[in-house]
Design a protein around this motif. Sequence first.
Motif, PDB file in Angstrom:
ATOM      1  N   ASP A 102       3.171  -6.106  -8.343  1.00 61.55           N
ATOM      2  CA  ASP A 102       3.841  -6.464  -9.594  1.00 61.55           C
ATOM      3  C   ASP A 102       3.718  -5.377 -10.662  1.00 61.55           C
ATOM      4  O   ASP A 102       3.393  -5.651 -11.819  1.00 61.55           O
ATOM      5  CB  ASP A 102       3.302  -7.795 -10.131  1.00 61.55           C
ATOM      6  N   GLY A 103       3.947  -4.142 -10.274  1.00 66.60           N
ATOM      7  CA  GLY A 103       3.930  -3.037 -11.224  1.00 66.60           C
ATOM      8  C   GLY A 103       2.553  -2.546 -11.613  1.00 66.60           C
ATOM      9  O   GLY A 103       2.419  -1.647 -12.436  1.00 66.60           O
ATOM     10  N   THR A 104       1.511  -3.129 -11.034  1.00 67.58           N
ATOM     11  CA  THR A 104       0.135  -2.714 -11.307  1.00 67.58           C
ATOM     12  C   THR A 104      -0.402  -1.960 -10.096  1.00 67.58           C
ATOM     13  O   THR A 104      -0.208  -2.383  -8.960  1.00 67.58           O
ATOM     14  CB  THR A 104      -0.762  -3.934 -11.604  1.00 67.58           C
ATOM     15  N   THR A 105      -1.078  -0.850 -10.369  1.00 65.99           N
ATOM     16  CA  THR A 105      -1.602  -0.015  -9.286  1.00 65.99           C
ATOM     17  C   THR A 105      -3.119   0.090  -9.367  1.00 65.99           C
ATOM     18  O   THR A 105      -3.671   0.331 -10.441  1.00 65.99           O
ATOM     19  CB  THR A 105      -1.006   1.412  -9.374  1.00 65.99           C
ATOM     20  N   SER A 106      -3.759  -0.069  -8.235  1.00 63.47           N
ATOM     21  CA  SER A 106      -5.182   0.237  -8.107  1.00 63.47           C
ATOM     22  C   SER A 106      -5.259   1.515  -7.276  1.00 63.47           C
ATOM     23  O   SER A 106      -4.978   1.516  -6.072  1.00 63.47           O
ATOM     24  CB  SER A 106      -5.934  -0.904  -7.429  1.00 63.47           C
ATOM     25  N   ALA A 107      -5.625   2.608  -7.947  1.00 63.84           N
ATOM     26  CA  ALA A 107      -5.574   3.934  -7.326  1.00 63.84           C
ATOM     27  C   ALA A 107      -6.650   4.124  -6.261  1.00 63.84           C
ATOM     28  O   ALA A 107      -7.819   3.776  -6.476  1.00 63.84           O
ATOM     29  CB  ALA A 107      -5.712   5.006  -8.398  1.00 63.84           C
ATOM     30  N   LEU A 125       0.841  -1.197   0.000  1.00 62.01           N
ATOM     31  CA  LEU A 125       0.000   0.000   0.000  1.00 62.01           C
ATOM     32  C   LEU A 125       0.876   1.247   0.000  1.00 62.01           C
ATOM     33  O   LEU A 125       1.931   1.273   0.638  1.00 62.01           O
ATOM     34  CB  LEU A 125      -0.916   0.011   1.221  1.00 62.01           C
ATOM     35  N   ARG A 126       0.423   2.265  -0.716  1.00 59.01           N
ATOM     36  CA  ARG A 126       1.139   3.544  -0.748  1.00 59.01           C
ATOM     37  C   ARG A 126       0.141   4.662  -0.494  1.00 59.01           C
ATOM     38  O   ARG A 126      -0.871   4.777  -1.194  1.00 59.01           O
ATOM     39  CB  ARG A 126       1.805   3.741  -2.103  1.00 59.01           C
ATOM     40  N   ARG A 127       0.439   5.476   0.492  1.00 57.59           N
ATOM     41  CA  ARG A 127      -0.425   6.617   0.840  1.00 57.59           C
ATOM     42  C   ARG A 127      -0.506   7.572  -0.338  1.00 57.59           C
ATOM     43  O   ARG A 127       0.492   7.837  -0.995  1.00 57.59           O
ATOM     44  CB  ARG A 127       0.147   7.313   2.075  1.00 57.59           C
ATOM     45  N   THR A 128      -1.686   8.106  -0.605  1.00 63.94           N
ATOM     46  CA  THR A 128      -1.866   9.080  -1.681  1.00 63.94           C
ATOM     47  C   THR A 128      -2.214  10.437  -1.072  1.00 63.94           C
ATOM     48  O   THR A 128      -2.386  10.561   0.141  1.00 63.94           O
ATOM     49  CB  THR A 128      -2.991   8.652  -2.651  1.00 63.94           C
ATOM     50  N   THR A 129      -2.358  11.418  -1.902  1.00 65.27           N
ATOM     51  CA  THR A 129      -2.737  12.749  -1.416  1.00 65.27           C
ATOM     52  C   THR A 129      -4.250  12.921  -1.367  1.00 65.27           C
ATOM     53  O   THR A 129      -4.739  13.927  -0.863  1.00 65.27           O
ATOM     54  CB  THR A 129      -2.139  13.843  -2.318  1.00 65.27           C
ATOM     55  N   HIS A 130      -4.989  11.936  -1.877  1.00 66.16           N
ATOM     56  CA  HIS A 130      -6.452  12.024  -1.875  1.00 66.16           C
ATOM     57  C   HIS A 130      -6.980  11.960  -0.439  1.00 66.16           C
ATOM     58  O   HIS A 130      -6.453  11.218   0.394  1.00 66.16           O
ATOM     59  CB  HIS A 130      -7.041  10.891  -2.703  1.00 66.16           C
ATOM     60  N   ALA A 131      -7.988  12.742  -0.148  1.00 70.72           N
ATOM     61  CA  ALA A 131      -8.609  12.730   1.183  1.00 70.72           C
ATOM     62  C   ALA A 131     -10.071  13.127   1.034  1.00 70.72           C
ATOM     63  O   ALA A 131     -10.434  13.855   0.115  1.00 70.72           O
ATOM     64  CB  ALA A 131      -7.893  13.698   2.111  1.00 70.72           C
ATOM     65  N   THR A 132     -10.898  12.616   1.933  1.00 70.72           N
ATOM     66  CA  THR A 132     -12.309  13.000   1.973  1.00 70.72           C
ATOM     67  C   THR A 132     -12.698  13.244   3.428  1.00 70.72           C
ATOM     68  O   THR A 132     -11.956  12.894   4.345  1.00 70.72           O
ATOM     69  CB  THR A 132     -13.225  11.911   1.375  1.00 70.72           C
ATOM     70  N   HIS A 133     -13.879  13.814   3.599  1.00 74.46           N
ATOM     71  CA  HIS A 133     -14.383  14.077   4.945  1.00 74.46           C
ATOM     72  C   HIS A 133     -15.807  13.550   5.050  1.00 74.46           C
ATOM     73  O   HIS A 133     -16.639  13.795   4.188  1.00 74.46           O
ATOM     74  CB  HIS A 133     -14.379  15.580   5.237  1.00 74.46           C
ATOM     75  N   CYS A 134     -16.070  12.814   6.114  1.00 72.69           N
ATOM     76  CA  CYS A 134     -17.416  12.364   6.453  1.00 72.69           C
ATOM     77  C   CYS A 134     -17.813  13.078   7.736  1.00 72.69           C
ATOM     78  O   CYS A 134     -17.079  13.018   8.724  1.00 72.69           O
ATOM     79  CB  CYS A 134     -17.442  10.856   6.675  1.00 72.69           C
ATOM     80  N   PRO A 135     -18.967  13.752   7.752  1.00 71.29           N
ATOM     81  CA  PRO A 135     -19.344  14.472   8.968  1.00 71.29           C
ATOM     82  C   PRO A 135     -19.609  13.550  10.162  1.00 71.29           C
ATOM     83  O   PRO A 135     -19.605  14.013  11.302  1.00 71.29           O
ATOM     84  CB  PRO A 135     -20.604  15.232   8.559  1.00 71.29           C
ATOM     85  N   TYR A 136     -19.795  12.251   9.927  1.00 68.56           N
ATOM     86  CA  TYR A 136     -20.050  11.309  11.013  1.00 68.56           C
ATOM     87  C   TYR A 136     -18.805  10.554  11.467  1.00 68.56           C
ATOM     88  O   TYR A 136     -18.740  10.089  12.595  1.00 68.56           O
ATOM     89  CB  TYR A 136     -21.112  10.286  10.597  1.00 68.56           C
ATOM     90  N   LYS A 137     -17.823  10.401  10.556  1.00 67.40           N
ATOM     91  CA  LYS A 137     -16.645   9.597  10.877  1.00 67.40           C
ATOM     92  C   LYS A 137     -15.349  10.403  10.931  1.00 67.40           C
ATOM     93  O   LYS A 137     -14.429  10.020  11.627  1.00 67.40           O
ATOM     94  CB  LYS A 137     -16.510   8.453   9.869  1.00 67.40           C
ATOM     95  N   GLY A 138     -15.246  11.482  10.195  1.00 69.76           N
ATOM     96  CA  GLY A 138     -14.038  12.300  10.204  1.00 69.76           C
ATOM     97  C   GLY A 138     -13.347  12.326   8.861  1.00 69.76           C
ATOM     98  O   GLY A 138     -13.967  12.123   7.818  1.00 69.76           O
ATOM     99  N   ASP A 139     -12.036  12.563   8.887  1.00 74.97           N
ATOM    100  CA  ASP A 139     -11.237  12.671   7.672  1.00 74.97           C
ATOM    101  C   ASP A 139     -10.672  11.310   7.291  1.00 74.97           C
ATOM    102  O   ASP A 139     -10.092  10.610   8.128  1.00 74.97           O
ATOM    103  CB  ASP A 139     -10.076  13.650   7.864  1.00 74.97           C
ATOM    104  N   ALA A 140     -10.812  10.969   6.010  1.00 73.70           N
ATOM    105  CA  ALA A 140     -10.294   9.695   5.503  1.00 73.70           C
ATOM    106  C   ALA A 140      -9.053   9.934   4.655  1.00 73.70           C
ATOM    107  O   ALA A 140      -9.030  10.824   3.812  1.00 73.70           O
ATOM    108  CB  ALA A 140     -11.360   8.979   4.676  1.00 73.70           C
TER     109      ALA A 140
END
Length: 131
Positions: A93-98, A70-85
């Motif tokens: 093997d050189g394939t990425t699922s973004a 896993l590699r951390r990305t810069t994408h982030a979202t906010h849920c008013p019930y759970k917080g920041d994701a």
Amino acid sequence: MSQSATHPGQKRHLEPGPDHPITVRPHGRRVRVQYKGRVVADSARALELKEASYPAVLYIPREDADMGALRRTTHATHCPYKGDAAYYDVLVDGTTSANAVWSYEAPYPAVAQIRNHLAFYPDRVDKIEEL
């Protein structure tokens, strides 16, 4: 439902209640996540979060995931019930699922149990098995 006071630029924080219930409980079954033939998570300690009328989401402890895939990305979202994701790509093997994985690293108190857990988008990995 109670809403905290907000000021311009602040994120909303709402509490679960009768009109928007959230429950978190042990899933009770082993969960295995695969991407490109590699097991990237395998846990008997997954949590199941049910929120209002949304489909249940399984949260897997980070200790039970292959964090090297896993590699951390810069994408982030906010849920008013759970917080920041925060989001992670899955790399095998050189394939990425973004942005295939999300995590609430500092969730609101009502869902504190999901801290240090990961959730996988079913359509961004090959399979999520419940064994």
